[in-house]
Design an enzyme around this catalytic site. Structure first.
Site, PDB file in Angstrom:
ATOM      1  N   THR A 169       0.807  -1.210   0.000  1.00  0.00           N
ATOM      2  CA  THR A 169       0.000   0.000   0.000  1.00  0.00           C
ATOM      3  C   THR A 169       0.854   1.280   0.000  1.00  0.00           C
ATOM      4  O   THR A 169       2.013   1.241   0.419  1.00  0.00           O
ATOM      5  CB  THR A 169      -0.789  -0.076   1.310  1.00  0.00           C
ATOM      6  OG1 THR A 169      -1.597  -1.241   1.229  1.00  0.00           O
ATOM      7  CG2 THR A 169      -1.620   1.132   1.591  1.00  0.00           C
ATOM      8  N   VAL A 198     -11.633  -6.980   0.620  1.00  0.00           N
ATOM      9  CA  VAL A 198     -11.376  -5.607   1.034  1.00  0.00           C
ATOM     10  C   VAL A 198     -10.489  -5.662   2.269  1.00  0.00           C
ATOM     11  O   VAL A 198     -10.801  -6.350   3.243  1.00  0.00           O
ATOM     12  CB  VAL A 198     -12.699  -4.881   1.368  1.00  0.00           C
ATOM     13  CG1 VAL A 198     -12.434  -3.456   1.856  1.00  0.00           C
ATOM     14  CG2 VAL A 198     -13.608  -4.865   0.142  1.00  0.00           C
ATOM     15  N   GLY A 199      -9.371  -4.970   2.230  1.00  0.00           N
ATOM     16  CA  GLY A 199      -8.457  -4.950   3.364  1.00  0.00           C
ATOM     17  C   GLY A 199      -8.697  -3.722   4.223  1.00  0.00           C
ATOM     18  O   GLY A 199      -9.795  -3.168   4.250  1.00  0.00           O
ATOM     19  N   ASP A 200      -7.647  -3.282   4.879  1.00  0.00           N
ATOM     20  CA  ASP A 200      -7.788  -2.162   5.807  1.00  0.00           C
ATOM     21  C   ASP A 200      -7.821  -0.800   5.124  1.00  0.00           C
ATOM     22  O   ASP A 200      -8.386   0.151   5.664  1.00  0.00           O
ATOM     23  CB  ASP A 200      -6.609  -2.173   6.782  1.00  0.00           C
ATOM     24  CG  ASP A 200      -5.304  -1.913   6.054  1.00  0.00           C
ATOM     25  OD1 ASP A 200      -4.690  -0.861   6.296  1.00  0.00           O
ATOM     26  OD2 ASP A 200      -4.900  -2.759   5.215  1.00  0.00           O
ATOM     27  N   THR A 220       0.080   0.712   6.709  1.00  0.00           N
ATOM     28  CA  THR A 220       0.428  -0.260   5.692  1.00  0.00           C
ATOM     29  C   THR A 220       0.850  -1.542   6.397  1.00  0.00           C
ATOM     30  O   THR A 220       1.216  -1.503   7.566  1.00  0.00           O
ATOM     31  CB  THR A 220       1.569   0.287   4.795  1.00  0.00           C
ATOM     32  OG1 THR A 220       2.095  -0.784   4.011  1.00  0.00           O
ATOM     33  CG2 THR A 220       2.713   0.856   5.625  1.00  0.00           C
ATOM     34  N   GLY A 221       0.777  -2.668   5.685  1.00  0.00           N
ATOM     35  CA  GLY A 221       1.164  -3.929   6.313  1.00  0.00           C
ATOM     36  C   GLY A 221       0.096  -4.977   6.088  1.00  0.00           C
ATOM     37  O   GLY A 221      -0.659  -4.906   5.119  1.00  0.00           O
ATOM     38  N   HIS A 222       0.020  -5.938   6.994  1.00  0.00           N
ATOM     39  CA  HIS A 222      -0.952  -7.008   6.822  1.00  0.00           C
ATOM     40  C   HIS A 222      -2.360  -6.499   7.113  1.00  0.00           C
ATOM     41  O   HIS A 222      -2.731  -6.287   8.267  1.00  0.00           O
ATOM     42  CB  HIS A 222      -0.611  -8.219   7.701  1.00  0.00           C
ATOM     43  CG  HIS A 222      -1.528  -9.365   7.463  1.00  0.00           C
ATOM     44  ND1 HIS A 222      -2.162 -10.039   8.467  1.00  0.00           N
ATOM     45  CD2 HIS A 222      -1.962  -9.925   6.299  1.00  0.00           C
ATOM     46  CE1 HIS A 222      -2.930 -10.990   7.936  1.00  0.00           C
ATOM     47  NE2 HIS A 222      -2.823 -10.938   6.630  1.00  0.00           N
ATOM     48  N   GLY A 223      -3.139  -6.334   6.061  1.00  0.00           N
ATOM     49  CA  GLY A 223      -4.450  -5.691   6.147  1.00  0.00           C
ATOM     50  C   GLY A 223      -5.380  -6.273   7.189  1.00  0.00           C
ATOM     51  O   GLY A 223      -6.024  -5.545   7.957  1.00  0.00           O
TER      52      GLY A 223
END
EC number: 3.4.19.5
Lengths: 309, 310
Positions: A169, A198-200, A220-223
């Protein structure tokens, strides 16, 4: 009141081959966004300009260069938020749009809604004159190859966050000369994600949040982990409790690691111009512009300084 | 004190002719959910049971009975969250399924994702054998009538929305102190196609954490999102506020900062609970210590023993 802009190009184990391009990309975006602030522009305009620059750059997983879902298509998510009014715009799972962050802004400014998804988001884009771009122009050769390599998501994501091959992201936060804060985040999501995942990133309070009373954050990172702890809001709750932006970010990321075993990064800015770029992944490409200085970094504790001009 | 389950059938203005059905609906849902808990079921099972019942009822804005989008179609959102693991599942803008809350739970349990939207959510539903149902089976005469009325250019769906029909939701804490929440909705009357409100957004439509409690929200979606209402209330509880005080603080902030009204059901891991709203009404019901609690108008709090005839 001096303006500040911070951008990130993703928190992950950025491989050496992409390191230079990633750092150059965030520095360029920071410069572009800061010009807006310097000319008296709003924090909102600045974060949009910075994120557009990152979306247009194929080295990052947003807009051009986004990762592909399991069906080999590009679905994009983005959010933008105005700390003064708490107004927000977001799109999820939108296709064939070069600059989702601008579409998110249009949702905020031209509708009475905050979030539009899928086909509805695309219909709205059409109705307000956003041109569509063919999927091919958004897909880079690199991503097409990676999609073929990673046939299953599960191995994909765990591998990606522990090894090299995951793009991520992009985002920006800013405070302008009037003390208004804003944030924006944009992504193509996780490689080989399920259709419609859909992620974060487009979820308010998770991928981003902005409030003139505490500050602005882009994550950013693991959603899925960021969602579980509502990371952006968690960071700002620590700020509200009196922590510095750096400590607040650190505390929240640590909690995410301990509670849900997720790694990531965040850029945070306070209404008074304090900022931080923090991450628990191996690397995060970031850059910050304030006064006449451009800061940037990639590895933990790295902080390079150069003249903005 | 434990177990406890609290449900809501929407905050706003519920017209008199629908009030009775709304009240009996939440009472019936809470009774079923309570039974699940009394028999040792999980709080997740309980909240899903309550919400499924309300989705199946035509008297709530969820599943069957959902409000229609501007095109006259049903698009639904739902979320579930497990306070022990912080695991969560959500669907947004999903069509043609009877129970979005169950699909949301399947997202949590059968995928490594937390949210699926639109076509992707339908694709997943098919892949796990969730049957497709017709649009017609979800559309009631009442919802169609409201949709037509609001097509008129100067109609204000938000005003009319501030009531009329509401999102449904539930929170529960079981005997082990595990909390969970679930929320489901057809969204906002005459919303744009693809509009997603607070319901499937974790921290806004709902949040559950064994360390603080669980919340399910209802009301004007966009303003709930701006203040991430569910998470806000739990931040207050983490700082020592009671479920009731935290809920009131959250709702008051939402009103003063962004001018929106809504309602919440909140529970903490010890079994303290609250059903609070800043709107004119909210149909709600709670079950604890073999007692049924319920209300609709501000200040109402009826109690009845479960052993009484309903």
């Amino acid at each position: 009141m001096s303006a500040v802009l911070v951008v990130h190009g993703g928190a992950w184990a950025i491989p050496d081959e992409l390191a230079e391009a990633s750092v150059d990309g965030v520095k360029t975006a920071a410069r572009k966004g800061f010009v807006v602030l310097r000319n008296g522009g709003s924090a909102l305009d600045a974060v949009e300009a910075a994120v557009k620059s990152l979306e247009d750059n194929t080295v990052f997983n947003a807009g051009h260069g986004a990762t592909l879902n399991i069906d080999g298509e590009v679905e994009l998510d983005a959010i933008i938020m105005d700390g003064r009014t708490l107004n927000c715009g977001a799109v999820s799972s939108v296709k064939n749009i070069a600059n989702p962050v601008s579409l998110a802004r249009a949702v905020m400014e031209k509708t009475s809604h905050i979030m539009l998804t899928g086909k509805g988001a695309n219909l709205f884009a059409e109705s307000v004159g956003f041109s569509t771009v063919p999927t091919d122009t958004l897909v880079s050769e690199f991503e097409r190859k990676e999609w073929e390599r990673h046939k299953t998501y599960v191995t994909g994501v765990l591998e990606d966050f522990n090894t090299q091959w995951a793009h991520d992201t992009v985002g920006a936060v800013a405070v302008d000369s009037s003390g208004n804060v804003a944030c924006a985040t944009s992504t193509g999501g996780i490689r080989n994600k399920m259709v419609g995942r859909v992620g974060d990133s487009p979820v308010i309070g998770c991928g981003a949040y902005a409030d003139n009373f505490s500050g602005a954050v882009s994550c950013t990172g693991h959603g899925e982990s960021i969602l579980k702890v509502t990371l952006a809001k968690l960071i700002l709750s620590h700020v509200e409790q009196g922590e510095s932006v750096a400590d607040a970010s650190q505390l929240a990321l640590q909690y995410m690691g301990e509670r849900v075993q997720g790694a990531g990064g965040a850029i945070t800015v306070s209404p008074s111009g304090k900022w931080a770029a923090t991450f628990t992944t191996q690397r995060m490409a970031w850059a910050a512009a304030e006064n006449d200085v451009l800061w940037s970094g990639l590895d933990p504790n790295e902080r390079k300084k150069e003249n903005l001009n | 004190m434990l177990p406890v389950v609290v449900v809501h059938g929407g905050a706003g203005h519920i017209p008199k002719e629908r009030a009775e059905n709304s009240t009996s609906g939440v009472c019936s849902a809470v009774r079923s959910a309570y039974l699940v808990l009394q028999e040792g079921g999980s709080s997740m099972d309980a909240v899903v049971e309550a919400v499924v019942q309300m989705e199946n009822s035509p008297y709530f804005n969820a599943g069957c009975g959902s409000v229609l989008n501007v095109k006259g179609e049903v698009e639904m959102d739902a979320i579930v969250m497990d306070g022990k693991t912080l695991g969560s599942g959500a669907v947004s803008a999903v069509r043609n399924i009877a129970n979005p809350v169950q699909l949301a739970r399947l997202v949590m349990e059968k995928t490594s994702h937390a949210c699926l939207t639109a076509e992707g959510a339908s694709k997943f539903a098919r892949s796990v054998g969730v049957p497709e149902v017709s649009q017609e089976s979800l559309i009631t005469e009442y919802s169609r009538m409201r949709w037509k009325k609001n097509l008129v250019p100067d109609a204000n769906p938000v005003e009319c929305q501030m009531g009329k029909m509401g999102t449904v939701g539930a929170v529960a804490v079981n005997k082990e102190g595990n909390v969970a929440c679930a929320t489901s909705t057809g969204g906002m009357l005459n919303k744009m196609e693809g509009r997603v409100g607070d319901t499937p957004c974790i921290g806004s439509g709902g949040y559950a954490d064994n360390q603080s409690g669980a919340v399910s929200t209802t009301g004007h979606g966009e303003t709930i999102m701006k203040v991430t209402l569910a998470r806000l209330i739990l931040f207050h509880m983490e700082q020592g506020q009671s479920a009731e005080a935290a809920s009131d603080l959250g709702l008051a902030y939402m009103k003063s900062r962004v001018g929106g009204l809504g309602g919440v059901v909140t529970v903490d891991p010890q079994g303290n609970w609250a059903a609070r709203f800043s709107s004119r009404q909210m149909s709600w019901a709670a079950a604890q210590n073999d007692t049924l609690h319920y209300g609709l108008y501000t200040g109402e709090h009826f109690r009845r023993s479960f052993s009484e005839q309903h």
